[in-house]
Design a protein around this motif. Structure first.
Motif, PDB file in Angstrom:
ATOM      1  N   ASN A 123       0.829  -1.199   0.000  1.00 24.82           N
ATOM      2  CA  ASN A 123       0.000   0.000   0.000  1.00 24.82           C
ATOM      3  C   ASN A 123       0.869   1.257   0.000  1.00 24.82           C
ATOM      4  N   GLY A 124       1.897   1.257   0.860  1.00 26.45           N
ATOM      5  CA  GLY A 124       2.766   2.420   0.947  1.00 26.45           C
ATOM      6  C   GLY A 124       3.559   2.657  -0.323  1.00 26.45           C
ATOM      7  N   ILE A 125       4.089   1.584  -0.901  1.00 23.53           N
ATOM      8  CA  ILE A 125       4.892   1.718  -2.120  1.00 23.53           C
ATOM      9  C   ILE A 125       4.015   2.135  -3.301  1.00 23.53           C
ATOM     10  N   ILE A 126       2.835   1.530  -3.413  1.00 23.93           N
ATOM     11  CA  ILE A 126       1.929   1.881  -4.514  1.00 23.93           C
ATOM     12  C   ILE A 126       1.433   3.306  -4.379  1.00 23.93           C
ATOM     13  N   GLY A 127       1.080   3.715  -3.159  1.00 24.28           N
ATOM     14  CA  GLY A 127       0.584   5.080  -2.964  1.00 24.28           C
ATOM     15  C   GLY A 127       1.688   6.110  -3.041  1.00 24.28           C
TER      16      GLY A 127
ATOM     17  N   ALA B  83       0.431  11.507   2.055  1.00 24.46           N
ATOM     18  CA  ALA B  83      -0.811  11.021   1.447  1.00 24.46           C
ATOM     19  C   ALA B  83      -0.667   9.641   0.816  1.00 24.46           C
ATOM     20  N   GLY B  84       0.558   9.237   0.477  1.00 22.16           N
ATOM     21  CA  GLY B  84       0.767   7.978  -0.227  1.00 22.16           C
ATOM     22  C   GLY B  84       0.154   6.758   0.452  1.00 22.16           C
ATOM     23  N   PRO B  85       0.415   6.531   1.745  1.00 24.77           N
ATOM     24  CA  PRO B  85      -0.159   5.357   2.403  1.00 24.77           C
ATOM     25  C   PRO B  85      -1.681   5.359   2.412  1.00 24.77           C
ATOM     26  N   ILE B  86      -2.259   6.544   2.553  1.00 26.88           N
ATOM     27  CA  ILE B  86      -3.724   6.653   2.581  1.00 26.88           C
ATOM     28  C   ILE B  86      -4.293   6.276   1.222  1.00 26.88           C
TER      29      ILE B  86
ATOM     30  N   GLY C 239       4.927   5.967  -7.213  1.00 25.27           N
ATOM     31  CA  GLY C 239       3.674   5.852  -6.485  1.00 25.27           C
ATOM     32  C   GLY C 239       2.579   6.698  -7.112  1.00 25.27           C
ATOM     33  N   ILE C 240       1.346   6.437  -6.681  1.00 26.80           N
ATOM     34  CA  ILE C 240       0.191   7.132  -7.260  1.00 26.80           C
ATOM     35  C   ILE C 240       0.254   8.632  -6.974  1.00 26.80           C
ATOM     36  N   VAL C 241       0.607   9.002  -5.750  1.00 28.21           N
ATOM     37  CA  VAL C 241       0.652  10.424  -5.399  1.00 28.21           C
ATOM     38  C   VAL C 241       1.679  11.163  -6.249  1.00 28.21           C
TER      39      VAL C 241
END
Length: 347
Positions: A248-252, A258-261, A304-306
């Motif tokens: 979750n953290g790496i993808i975000g 904000a990445g983990p969220i 990451g997404i962010v």
């Protein structure tokens, strides 16, 4: 925090608080509760990531929290709310066992040490039958009430874990923008340079580990009361509570606020939908699709997404402002640069 960011944050919090108003579907609320649990655990995991530390052993702290509240409640009749506080303390104390490898090992070696730590605790929970009931696990009583964190519907659980997630996010934001956060992020860039400036990075990393473990233990304790059954295979599960928060953290966006969220909000419902959709004869296909989705996200947005969304925003926004002035090309001050400036100012 900037005014615009604060407005967005308050809007998202208000929207999250209204979810049970717009739906009473218990399955949807269950997914929302699980999303918030993973938001909390991933945010806690990410506190270590501020300092460039990759942990694969947060299942240890999650399991410690789960078993602490369950043993105190079922075997010693301690109120679950007090059990959650005790779970935070025991998880923090458990994290001190990782202090030695944290201070001596770096990179993948520390990650492997945390993985071994979680697996060791899982085996201890299996064989410590008098305390943990072994593989059978512990089942919390069905007695309901707010004081016992036990309800017939999921709405109360949702609001409790939402409050817990907001507290965890608030702590994460405070750390990120504090002196501790700047030092951790600078240490992630160049630990030796930060030490040369007089910062005691081992003490910083140990503090981050203890805070991260305590928050994870709190969510483990809540999950124990929410799911009723606590057993070693589930509550010390490496895929569920070590690998998934890291993903979750790496993808975000690892090391961002904000990445983990974002990662937890995106990946948790995706995994749940795939699990329920591809069950029965197609069981296992959900892991294939999930893996492909991960590969696509990492390839398209390596940071990451962010980070990817910020790049898209910068790419498509007007190059010049409305007043005709060009945007500042100097870029944000890096943590190590700000640290050096602050040290120079003091001297």
């Amino acid at each position: 925090m900037k005014k615009k960011s604060l407005i967005w944050t308050l809007g998202l919090v208000a929207a999250a608080g209204l979810v049970p108003v717009f739906t009473s579907d218990q399955y949807i609320l269950h997914v929302c509760v699980m999303i918030l649990i993973y938001v909390g655990v991933t945010v806690a995991w990410n506190i270590l990531a501020f300092g460039g530390i990759l942990s694969l052993g947060h299942a240890a702290f999650f399991g410690i929290g789960s078993y602490t509240v369950a043993i105190l409640y079922v075997k010693m009749d301690v109120n679950p709310w007090l059990g959650i506080l005790a779970a935070m303390v025991t998880a923090a104390l458990g994290s001190l066992l990782l202090a030695v490898p944290l201070l001596r090992l770096r990179g993948p070696f520390f990650a492997l040490a945390t993985l071994a730590f979680a697996e060791s605790l899982r085996l201890i929970a299996i064989y410590a039958v008098p305390l943990t009931n072994g593989s059978v696990g512990i089942t919390t009583p069905p007695t309901q009430g707010f004081a016992l964190i036990s309800f017939s519907s999921r709405e109360p659980y949702y609001y409790i874990v939402l409050a817990m997630a907001l507290i965890a996010i608030g702590i994460s934001i405070w750390i990120y923008y504090s002196k501790m956060g700047y030092h951790l992020r600078a240490s992630a860039s160049d630990d030796e340079a930060v030490r040369a400036l007089g910062v005691r990075t081992p003490r910083l990393k140990l503090a981050a580990l203890v805070i991260s473990a305590a928050l994870t233990g709190a969510f483990g304790a809540f999950a124990a009361m929410y799911l009723f059954v606590i057993d070693p295979e589930t509550n010390f599960s490496t895929p569920l509570y070590s690998i998934q928060p890291a993903l979750n953290g790496i993808i975000g966006g690892m090391g961002t606020v904000a990445g983990p969220i974002v990662g937890a909000i995106v990946m948790t419902p995706l995994g749940e939908w795939l699990r329920t959709t591809f069950s029965g004869t197609t069981q296992g296909l959900n892991f294939v699709i999930y893996g492909v989705a991960l590969i696509i996200i990492v390839r398209v947005m390596p940071g990451g997404i962010v980070s990817g969304m910020k790049k898209l925003y910068r790419r498509f926004r007007p190059e010049n402002r409305s007043d005709g002035t060009a945007p500042d090309a100097s870029g944000p001050i890096q943590p190590e640069q700000e640290l050096a400036n602050s040290e120079g100012g003091r001297s």
